[in-house]
Write an enzyme that holds these catalytic residues in place. Structure first.
Site, PDB file in Angstrom:
ATOM      1  N   HIS A 188       0.838  -1.197   0.000  1.00 30.16           N
ATOM      2  CA  HIS A 188       0.000   0.000   0.000  1.00 30.16           C
ATOM      3  C   HIS A 188       0.873   1.247   0.000  1.00 30.16           C
ATOM      4  CE1 HIS A 188       0.552   1.567   4.161  1.00 30.16           C
ATOM      5  NE2 HIS A 188       0.809   0.297   4.461  1.00 30.16           N
ATOM      6  N   CYS A 189       0.268   2.372  -0.447  1.00 30.19           N
ATOM      7  CA  CYS A 189       0.940   3.677  -0.369  1.00 30.19           C
ATOM      8  C   CYS A 189       0.123   4.551   0.576  1.00 30.19           C
ATOM      9  CB  CYS A 189       1.084   4.292  -1.758  1.00 30.19           C
ATOM     10  SG  CYS A 189      -0.491   4.622  -2.569  1.00 30.19           S
ATOM     11  N   ALA A 190       0.130   5.852   0.365  1.00 32.09           N
ATOM     12  CA  ALA A 190      -0.530   6.757   1.308  1.00 32.09           C
ATOM     13  C   ALA A 190      -2.044   6.629   1.298  1.00 32.09           C
ATOM     14  CB  ALA A 190      -0.142   8.204   0.994  1.00 32.09           C
ATOM     15  N   THR A 191      -2.621   6.273   0.136  1.00 27.19           N
ATOM     16  CA  THR A 191      -4.083   6.211   0.051  1.00 27.19           C
ATOM     17  C   THR A 191      -4.609   4.954  -0.638  1.00 27.19           C
ATOM     18  OG1 THR A 191      -4.061   7.437  -2.051  1.00 27.19           O
ATOM     19  CG2 THR A 191      -4.290   8.726  -0.024  1.00 27.19           C
ATOM     20  N   ARG A 192      -3.716   4.113  -1.199  1.00 29.46           N
ATOM     21  CA  ARG A 192      -4.183   3.024  -2.066  1.00 29.46           C
ATOM     22  C   ARG A 192      -3.604   1.667  -1.683  1.00 29.46           C
ATOM     23  NH1 ARG A 192      -1.497   5.185  -6.791  1.00 29.46           N
ATOM     24  NH2 ARG A 192      -0.831   6.854  -5.426  1.00 29.46           N
TER      25      ARG A 192
END
Length: 477
Positions: free
Chosen positions: A26-30
């Protein structure tokens, strides 16, 4: 039982189950999935999950927009799915299995430029601030700049160039480091190689054209020009790859017991020599040719047509990832022409996408769930981050995406037609005006207004057409 348990189970089912997941991170929002079989993912069902704000596929990864809760949701999902944690680099490597040759080439380019983009953005803001205090005659009836009126501001103007020069003139150091980092080779050797391309003992690249004579290294049987490659992109990229591949090859043939001594020596020395004898001159010519073609195209009688096509097509390029190629072109234009007329169009495209989202906020003002996605998406888009806007809203409905493309195209024609130039890459949204050359700020402002008004208006109009009604019907709204 976590509050995310039920929705995590739903997501797992709709992506094809644990056996269909190769890698998830995952990244910051996804959430970022690399799936064995992408056809098993039920996109419609995934997007119907309450917590999910949209989906898209990019760079071989199926990405699910969750929002600020993604880290907590990810932990619950991996526990339920029984999928082990992995790094983003491993995810990228796995994703490349789903890419074609062009996508892999673009991915490599993205891996090189992504780590240095924060520095480029900072540099753009700094050059923009120097514009304001050193080039705009705002005092004494428009005859004096801030830097001319105050010793303090003159000092600030001079001091800021220390950072600007470090970022742009010494760009080859960042590029060769980024390549060594990407290739998994010795990063400090990449830094050293970059320094040899911009060493003070070399004739500065900006002084070559006006130099009476060029200093040389005289080896008796041959002479090599002592030319620096300040701000040059392609020579640095070519040299960086030569160094990395040399090091990788040498590690295979040199015994490990002496590799610490001989691998760095036999990798770095030939790489520096090849860089100055072969790759530097060739790369300079290639870079000059590319920048001349782009600049000539944009300033020719048909520049408006190129601008219209680029403005219209840039957002779709972002979807494919091909937009990463523009970083190298922008930087090459800056080194050749002390500015870029390509980057302003990129900023305008981002603004246009944000404006289409603002129109959707207006149209769907009673939809509280969508507001949670659209409002932050519009703000981030105006600040240069387009993914939430494009993938979370505009592509979902399609007609706002088209409206933004049309608005971007018209704004790009105005920008190029009036000769707008940026000093550098900057924040790709409304704050991007700080990177525009002072003489062009007024026309860029006009272009920005077009990129705001036209996408907004067209989105509202298209929402009332068959295209808009079909989109609402398809989404069950």
């Amino acid at each position: 039982m976590s509050k995310y348990t039920d929705q995590a189970k739903e997501l797992l089912e709709h992506v094809g189950g644990s056996e269909n997941i190769s890698v998830v991170t995952h990244c910051a929002t996804r959430m970022r999935f690399v799936l064995h079989d992408t056809d098993k993912a039920d996109v419609t069902a995934v997007e119907d999950i309450d917590l999910v704000k949209g989906t898209f596929t990019q760079a071989g990864q199926f990405q699910v927009i969750i929002g600020n809760e993604v880290a907590s949701f990810y932990n619950e999902f991996t526990k339920i799915a029984g999928v082990g944690d992995t790094s983003k680099d491993e995810a990228k490597q796995a994703a490349k299995q789903n890419m074609n040759i062009l996508q892999r080439l673009v991915s490599h380019l993205a891996d090189i430029f992504t780590p240095i983009i924060p520095a480029l953005v900072v540099g753009g803001l700094i050059l923009g601030f120097r514009n304001v205090i050193g080039d705009i005659e705002m005092l004494n009836d428009g005859t004096q700049t801030l830097a001319e009126s105050s010793q303090f501001w003159a000092g600030v103007y001079s001091f800021l160039w220390l950072i600007g020069e470090a970022i742009f003139h010494f760009l080859p150091v960042a590029l060769t480091w980024a390549i060594a980092r990407k290739m998994g080779t010795t990063q400090v050797l990449g830094i050293v190689l970059g320094i040899t391309l911009v060493s003070p003992q070399l004739l500065n690249a900006y002084g070559v054209a006006g130099a009476d004579s060029i200093p040389v290294w005289d080896f008796g049987f041959a002479q090599v020009d002592m030319i620096g490659y300040q701000a040059q992109v392609i020579p640095a990229i070519l040299a960086g790859f030569v160094l990395s591949y040399l090091e990788i090859w040498l590690r295979k043939i040199i015994p490990q017991v002496v590799s610490m001594i001989f691998v760095p020596f036999f990798a770095l020395v030939p790489a520096v020599l090849i860089a100055h004898v072969v790759l530097g001159p060739i790369g300079w010519e290639i870079g000059s040719w590319i920048s001349n073609v782009v600049y000539s195209g944009l300033t020719s009688a048909f520049g408006w047509l190129f601008a219209a096509l680029f403005g219209f097509a840039y957002a779709p390029l972002v979807i494919t990832g091909l937009h990463h190629m523009t970083n190298a072109i922008d930087l090459q234009l800056m080194s050749e022409f002390d500015g870029t007329n390509l980057w302003p169009m990129i900023a305008l495209s981002n603004i246009a996408q944000g404006s289409a989202v603002v129109a959707m906020i207006y149209l769907n003002r009673k939809d509280k769930k969508e507001q949670q996605v659209s409002v932050p998406a519009a703000i981030s888009c105006y600040l240069g981050v387009t993914e939430p806007a494009m993938f979370g809203i505009n592509l979902k409905y399609l007609f706002p995406f088209l409206a933004a493309m049309i608005g971007s195209s018209i704004a790009a024609v105005i920008s190029v037609g009036t000769g707008v130039m940026a000093n550098s890459i900057g924040v790709g949204g409304i704050p991007g005006i700080l990177s525009i050359q002072v003489a062009d700020m007024l026309m860029f402002t006009v272009s920005m207004l077009v990129a705001i008004v036209i996408p907004f208006t067209l989105t509202v109009i298209l929402a009332r057409t068959k295209m808009g009604k079909d989109a609402y019907e398809r989404l069950g709204k």
